[in-house]
Structures are given as C-alpha cells and as structure tokens.
Design an enzyme around this catalytic site. Structure first.
Site, PDB file in Angstrom:
ATOM      1  N   ARG A  90       0.507  -1.287   0.155  1.00  0.00           N
ATOM      2  CA  ARG A  90      -0.032  -0.327  -0.169  1.00  0.00           C
ATOM      3  C   ARG A  90       0.858   1.215   0.069  1.00  0.00           C
ATOM      4  O   ARG A  90       1.622   1.211   0.381  1.00  0.00           O
ATOM      5  CB  ARG A  90      -0.754  -0.336   1.219  1.00  0.00           C
ATOM      6  CG  ARG A  90      -1.843   1.112   1.954  1.00  0.00           C
ATOM      7  CD  ARG A  90      -3.456   0.990   0.193  1.00  0.00           C
ATOM      8  NE  ARG A  90      -4.159  -0.597   1.250  1.00  0.00           N
ATOM      9  CZ  ARG A  90      -4.546  -1.556   0.233  1.00  0.00           C
ATOM     10  NH1 ARG A  90      -5.834  -0.927  -0.971  1.00  0.00           N
ATOM     11  NH2 ARG A  90      -5.014  -2.648   1.301  1.00  0.00           N
ATOM     12  N   HIS A 108      12.175  -4.264  -3.010  1.00  0.00           N
ATOM     13  CA  HIS A 108      11.643  -4.171  -4.143  1.00  0.00           C
ATOM     14  C   HIS A 108      12.378  -5.661  -4.722  1.00  0.00           C
ATOM     15  O   HIS A 108      13.740  -5.429  -5.237  1.00  0.00           O
ATOM     16  CB  HIS A 108      11.548  -3.074  -4.883  1.00  0.00           C
ATOM     17  CG  HIS A 108      10.828  -3.095  -6.581  1.00  0.00           C
ATOM     18  ND1 HIS A 108       9.445  -3.344  -6.051  1.00  0.00           N
ATOM     19  CD2 HIS A 108      11.118  -2.613  -7.697  1.00  0.00           C
ATOM     20  CE1 HIS A 108       8.710  -3.323  -7.240  1.00  0.00           C
ATOM     21  NE2 HIS A 108       9.537  -3.079  -7.843  1.00  0.00           N
TER      22      HIS A 108
HETATM   23  C1  GAR Z   1       9.207  -9.533  -2.245  1.00  0.00           C
HETATM   24  O1  GAR Z   1       9.131  -9.421  -2.822  1.00  0.00           O
HETATM   25  C2  GAR Z   1       8.687  -7.834  -2.142  1.00  0.00           C
HETATM   26  O2  GAR Z   1       9.844  -6.912  -2.217  1.00  0.00           O
HETATM   27  C3  GAR Z   1       7.871  -7.684  -2.633  1.00  0.00           C
HETATM   28  O3  GAR Z   1       7.082  -8.221  -2.123  1.00  0.00           O
HETATM   29  C4  GAR Z   1       6.922  -9.793  -1.355  1.00  0.00           C
HETATM   30  C5  GAR Z   1       6.475  -9.912  -0.470  1.00  0.00           C
HETATM   31  O4  GAR Z   1       7.457 -10.951  -0.002  1.00  0.00           O
HETATM   32  N1  GAR Z   1       7.681  -6.150  -2.561  1.00  0.00           N
HETATM   33  C6  GAR Z   1       6.861  -4.821  -4.026  1.00  0.00           C
HETATM   34  O5  GAR Z   1       6.610  -5.805  -4.905  1.00  0.00           O
HETATM   35  C7  GAR Z   1       7.159  -3.883  -3.234  1.00  0.00           C
HETATM   36  N2  GAR Z   1       6.675  -3.189  -4.237  1.00  0.00           N
HETATM   37  P1  GAR Z   1       6.970 -11.581   1.657  1.00  0.00           P
HETATM   38  O6  GAR Z   1       6.141 -11.231   1.628  1.00  0.00           O
HETATM   39  O7  GAR Z   1       6.967 -13.408   1.245  1.00  0.00           O
HETATM   40  O8  GAR Z   1       8.282 -11.238   2.137  1.00  0.00           O
END
Ligand code: GAR
Length: 188
Positions: A90, A108
């Site tokens: 968010r 990211h």
């Molecule tokens: C991660 O790869 C993080 O970098 C990404 O969501 C995933 C969460 O994984 N975030 C984004 O894309 C932000 N724009 P997790 O819940 O298993 O830690």
C-alpha cells in the site's frame, strides 16, 4: 536499533529478519509487525515468534488520509528508528513520509528504477530483460522511489516463470535486507 515491519503478504522476507535476530546474527529489535489487511501470513509469522502485532485495515477507514493518519500514529507509538516495508503493498501518504523522513525502508523485487510497482517480477519478465534483481531503498512518497541503499542482480533463465524468478530473487532479497539492517544497526 528498533524497527517496525509492515507486511501485506506472506512475510517470507520478514521471517528471514526474525530468524536472523533470533540467531543473534542481527542486532535489531523488532518492536512490532503491522499489516494493512487482516489475516496476513506476515502477522501470523510475527505472532508465532511472540512479537507485538497490529492491523490498520485499509477498509476500516473512510479515506486514504484517515488510514494514513492511523498507520502513522500506530507506527510512531513504537518509536522505531526505522520502519521497514517488507512486502507492504500500500502506498503511504505524505504524513507518514514526513513522520519517517529518511527512515522508511522498502524492498523491491527488481533493479529500481526499472520495474517499480506491484508486479516488478512479472514486468521484468514480460520486457525480456536478461538480468533483474532486488533493491533495498529509502522510500519516499512515490511508488518504489527514493535513494537506493543496496542492490543485487539475478540472472533470468530461459524457462523462468514469474514464480520461479521471484523465488530466486527473494533468496537474494532476504540476504540483502539483513545486510542493510546490519549495516544501519552498526552505525553509531
Ligand atoms: C517481496 O519480493 C517484496 O520485494 C515485494 O513483495 C514481496 C513480498 O514477499 N514488494 C513489492 O513488490 C513492493 N513494490 P514476502 O511477503 O514473502 O516477504
């Protein structure tokens, strides 16, 4: 160094931080783990580890500004040195960024400034890049923007799917996040 971690999803990056702290490899106190929605894997992982948790459910607020205010106040109540977005999907508003100016970190799954947004892995794959990776950065009010602290590259394989590539990126992302936190924690 005290941190508050924010999650929206499964929280596997958060788990790596929890494990590193428990193993004594990372000198960080996780003051609390918060989510923007109910029943996230991240909050479940935090509860299982005995950590303080909170939910500031986006749908419980009349508008984005009210939600943002509640999130800001909740995070401030823990007086963290850093707030870490660990798969927090968010966009936070100006009030939050002002409260945590320079101390809001984000991870990211792409080499920013390429492929920001919620589908960084999918977008990189669709573009046909041969190398992608992950980024840990200081977050500002934009979408995955702000000063870059560290990055790691990951090769794209011919047979990669979004899932297989994301899994390999996450292996690097977890290590990178812990490295960055350890570096910040070691500063006087
Ligand atoms: C991660 O790869 C993080 O970098 C990404 O969501 C995933 C969460 O994984 N975030 C984004 O894309 C932000 N724009 P997790 O819940 O298993 O830690």
């Amino acid at each position: 160094m005290r941190i508050v971690a924010l999650v929206s999803g499964t929280g596997s990056n958060l788990q790596a931080v929890i494990d590193a702290v428990a193993a004594g490899d990372l000198d960080v106190e996780i003051a609390a783990v918060g989510a923007d929605r109910p029943n996230t894997g991240g909050v479940q992982r935090a509860s299982a580890a005995g950590l303080d948790t909170f939910e500031v459910n986006f749908r419980d607020y009349a508008d984005r500004a009210e939600w943002n205010h509640a999130l800001t106040q909740k995070c401030l109540s823990y007086a963290p040195d850093y707030v870490v977005s660990s798969g927090f999907m968010r966009i936070v508003g100006e009030e939050f960024i002002a409260a945590f100016d320079g101390t809001y970190l984000n991870t990211h799954p792409a080499l920013l400034p390429s492929f920001p947004g919620a589908h960084g892995v999918r977008d990189a794959l669709a573009y046909g890049v041969k190398v992608t990776g992950c980024t840990v950065h200081v977050a500002d009010a934009g979408v995955d923007t702000g000063p870059i602290l560290a990055q790691r590259a990951v090769d794209v394989r011919k047979d990669d799917t979004e899932e297989s590539l994301h899994e390999r990126i996450k292996v690097q992302e977890r290590e990178l996040l812990i490295e960055v936190l350890a570096d910040l924690a070691s500063r006087p």
